[in-house]
Design a protein around this motif. Structure first.
Motif, short mmCIF file in Angstrom:
data_model
loop_
_atom_site.label_atom_id
_atom_site.label_comp_id
_atom_site.label_asym_id
_atom_site.label_seq_id
_atom_site.Cartn_x
_atom_site.Cartn_y
_atom_site.Cartn_z
N ASP A 48 32.00 45.24 40.82
CA ASP A 48 31.91 45.23 39.35
C ASP A 48 33.26 44.93 38.72
O ASP A 48 33.39 44.07 37.85
N GLN A 49 34.28 45.67 39.17
CA GLN A 49 35.60 45.54 38.55
C GLN A 49 36.25 44.20 38.85
O GLN A 49 36.85 43.58 37.98
N SER A 50 36.11 43.71 40.09
CA SER A 50 36.73 42.43 40.41
C SER A 50 36.04 41.28 39.69
O SER A 50 36.68 40.27 39.35
N ALA A 51 34.75 41.41 39.39
CA ALA A 51 34.07 40.40 38.59
C ALA A 51 34.63 40.38 37.17
O ALA A 51 34.87 39.30 36.60
N VAL A 52 34.84 41.55 36.60
CA VAL A 52 35.41 41.64 35.26
C VAL A 52 36.81 41.04 35.24
O VAL A 52 37.17 40.27 34.34
N GLU A 53 37.62 41.38 36.24
CA GLU A 53 39.00 40.88 36.28
C GLU A 53 39.05 39.38 36.50
O GLU A 53 39.86 38.68 35.87
N ARG A 54 38.19 38.85 37.37
CA ARG A 54 38.22 37.41 37.60
C ARG A 54 37.72 36.67 36.37
O ARG A 54 38.25 35.61 36.02
N HIS A 55 36.74 37.20 35.71
CA HIS A 55 36.27 36.58 34.46
C HIS A 55 37.37 36.58 33.43
O HIS A 55 37.59 35.58 32.73
N SER A 56 38.10 37.68 33.32
CA SER A 56 39.20 37.76 32.35
C SER A 56 40.28 36.73 32.64
O SER A 56 40.87 36.15 31.73
N ARG A 57 40.51 36.50 33.92
CA ARG A 57 41.55 35.54 34.32
C ARG A 57 41.11 34.09 34.14
O ARG A 57 41.91 33.23 33.73
N LEU A 108 28.62 37.33 33.98
CA LEU A 108 28.34 36.70 35.27
C LEU A 108 27.94 35.24 35.10
O LEU A 108 28.35 34.38 35.89
N ALA A 109 27.14 34.92 34.08
CA ALA A 109 26.75 33.53 33.85
C ALA A 109 27.98 32.67 33.56
O ALA A 109 28.10 31.54 34.07
N GLN A 145 30.26 33.60 46.53
CA GLN A 145 31.52 34.16 46.05
C GLN A 145 31.28 35.23 45.00
O GLN A 145 31.82 36.34 45.09
N VAL A 146 30.47 34.93 44.00
CA VAL A 146 30.23 35.89 42.92
C VAL A 146 29.54 37.14 43.46
O VAL A 146 29.88 38.27 43.09
N ALA A 147 28.57 36.96 44.35
CA ALA A 147 27.84 38.11 44.90
C ALA A 147 28.76 39.02 45.70
O ALA A 147 28.50 40.23 45.80
N SER A 148 29.82 38.48 46.25
CA SER A 148 30.74 39.29 47.06
C SER A 148 31.62 40.19 46.21
O SER A 148 32.23 41.13 46.73
N LEU A 149 31.72 39.92 44.91
CA LEU A 149 32.64 40.66 44.06
C LEU A 149 32.10 42.05 43.73
O LEU A 149 30.90 42.27 43.69
N GLY A 186 35.72 24.77 41.20
CA GLY A 186 35.59 24.57 42.63
C GLY A 186 36.57 25.37 43.47
O GLY A 186 36.91 26.51 43.13
N PRO A 187 37.06 24.79 44.56
CA PRO A 187 37.82 25.55 45.55
C PRO A 187 39.10 26.18 45.02
O PRO A 187 39.56 27.18 45.56
N ASP A 188 39.68 25.61 43.98
CA ASP A 188 40.92 26.17 43.43
C ASP A 188 40.72 27.58 42.89
O ASP A 188 41.68 28.36 42.81
N ALA A 189 39.50 27.93 42.52
CA ALA A 189 39.23 29.24 41.94
C ALA A 189 38.49 30.17 42.90
O ALA A 189 38.14 31.28 42.52
N LEU A 190 38.26 29.70 44.13
CA LEU A 190 37.49 30.49 45.10
C LEU A 190 38.42 31.14 46.12
O LEU A 190 39.52 30.65 46.40
N ASP A 191 37.97 32.26 46.69
CA ASP A 191 38.68 32.86 47.82
C ASP A 191 38.68 31.87 48.98
O ASP A 191 37.80 31.01 49.08
#
Length: 401
Positions: A389-398, A344-345, A383-387, A355-360
């Motif tokens: 568990d799995q979508s946080a892992v996937e977005r971090h991987s990407r 998460l950090a 943005q991060v709080a809205s994710l 910035g905005p390019d990586a945000l919903d």
């Protein structure tokens, strides 16, 4: 009971036109509940950690199932007290909306990395979701009634140095001030007290149940001395061994307390469910009796307070200590939590950088509207709080290869 709530309690921040004449007739508080049930933030709770990750087992609770159970306890207790059960139930359904991925573990990370913009707190985030981030009424989130919003506010104060818990960020202070009209200092309204207690009751009982089924907790053989240290570290610093020993003896005297280890059979599962039911009834019954003994009511808003007997607090703390010691402090769990914090950090850092390019889209719009770096960091935390568990892992991987 609806006549106990005045026009101020029913008021919404943004006035709404009358409903169609052919629409079902519902009270304002029933409408609040429906809005919560249909909110996107509510659905996301199904994929957020309660104690262990939602993917780890088909039986364990996630944030959504926990919230449903809290809502049932809150509704029943509210009805017994004569207050509006829809308000208490909605508050219970909403109480964990602000939790980020990985539960309290994730919350601690966002609090640390968000210090420059006023920190992060799951309850303050819940208010932000209800009044700003959920899309129902422009500029007012779900546009709930004052009474319902107030009931959703577990910690009705700003961030301070006295306690790490708080219920509102500085930039959400205008709606908080509107909501708290008629409130007395930092006192919770009665319906918020019901929600708060229902949360305590549910997770003190159900986290132990999940631990038993996962074979991490054995209620017939656990080590009280080790658990008491966890109880003091996490919940009751001043509790003595004698006090906790006596509390455990009282719990073991409950007729449905297990006499044999859980073995996975339907019989043992039924016995465990009977225990959880008996404990919930024990705690809520004690609170109802003490509350009625202390006041004639009415038990609404600021006319009375909920009374939780000290023995009930001790019993819930013992159960929470058992789950904390054998589940949350288990070696495999501690290692996993460390990796979650790193993830998460790193995710916050890369989103703040890109910035905005990586945000919903909705958060990208908020980023463009933000006035300074502090406001932009708040958008990243939203943005991060809205994710999940799995979508946080996937977005971090990407984003963090």
């Amino acid at each position: 009971m609806d006549d106990l709530y005045d026009d101020a309690a029913r008021e919404r921040l943004v006035p709404e036109p009358p409903k169609r004449v052919d629409a079902p007739v519902r009270t304002p508080f029933e409408r609040d509940r429906a809005r919560l049930v249909h909110a996107a933030s509510s659905r996301r709770l199904a994929a957020k950690t309660q104690v262990v990750g939602p993917q780890s087992d088909d039986f364990v609770r996630n944030r959504l199932t926990h919230s449903l159970e809290v809502a049932q306890v809150a509704r029943d207790l509210s009805r017994a007290l004569g207050s509006q059960p829809d308000i208490a139930e909605t508050a219970a359904l909403a109480h964990d909306l602000g939790h980020p991925p990985f539960g309290h573990n994730g919350e601690r990370v966002l609090a640390e990395v968000g210090d420059a913009c006023g920190g992060f707190e799951g309850n303050a985030q819940t208010l932000r979701i209800l009044t700003r981030l959920e899309a129902k009424t422009e500029g007012a989130g779900l546009n709930l009634t004052r009474a319902t919003l107030d009931a959703c506010t577990k910690y009705p104060w700003l961030r301070n140095e006295v306690t790490p818990k708080f219920g509102v960020y500085v930039d959400d202070l205008p709606v908080f001030t509107w909501m708290r009209q008629g409130a007395i200092g930092s006192r919770q309204c009665l319906e918020a007290q019901v929600m708060d207690l229902a949360d305590d009751v549910a997770y003190s009982v159900h986290d132990v149940e999940d631990g038993v089924v996962a074979h991490r907790v054995d209620l017939t053989t656990f080590d009280p001395a080790a658990v008491w240290e966890t109880v003091r570290e996490w919940y009751l610093p001043a509790a003595s061994d004698d006090q906790l020993d006596a509390t455990l003896a009282g719990l073991r005297a409950v007729e449905s307390w297990p006499q044999a280890s859980y073995d996975g059979t339907r019989r043992s599962l039924a016995a465990l469910k009977n225990l959880t039911s008996d404990l919930i009834g024990r705690f809520c019954g004690a609170v109802q009796h003490a509350t009625f003994a202390a006041s004639e009511g009415p038990f609404v808003r600021y006319a009375a307070d909920l009374v939780v007997p000290e023995q009930t607090r001790l019993e819930m703390a013992v159960l929470k200590g058992i789950a904390a010691h054998y589940v949350m402090q288990a070696d495999d769990r501690v290692a996993l939590m460390e990796r979650q914090r790193e993830l998460l950090a790193e995710l916050v850092a890369v989103l703040a950088d890109r910035g905005p390019d990586a945000l919903d889209r909705q958060f990208a719009d908020d980023w463009h509207a933000a006035a300074d770096d502090s406001a932009r960091l708040r958008v990243v935390l939203d943005q991060v709080a809205s994710l999940t568990d799995q979508s946080a892992v996937e977005r971090h991987s990407r984003l963090c290869p």
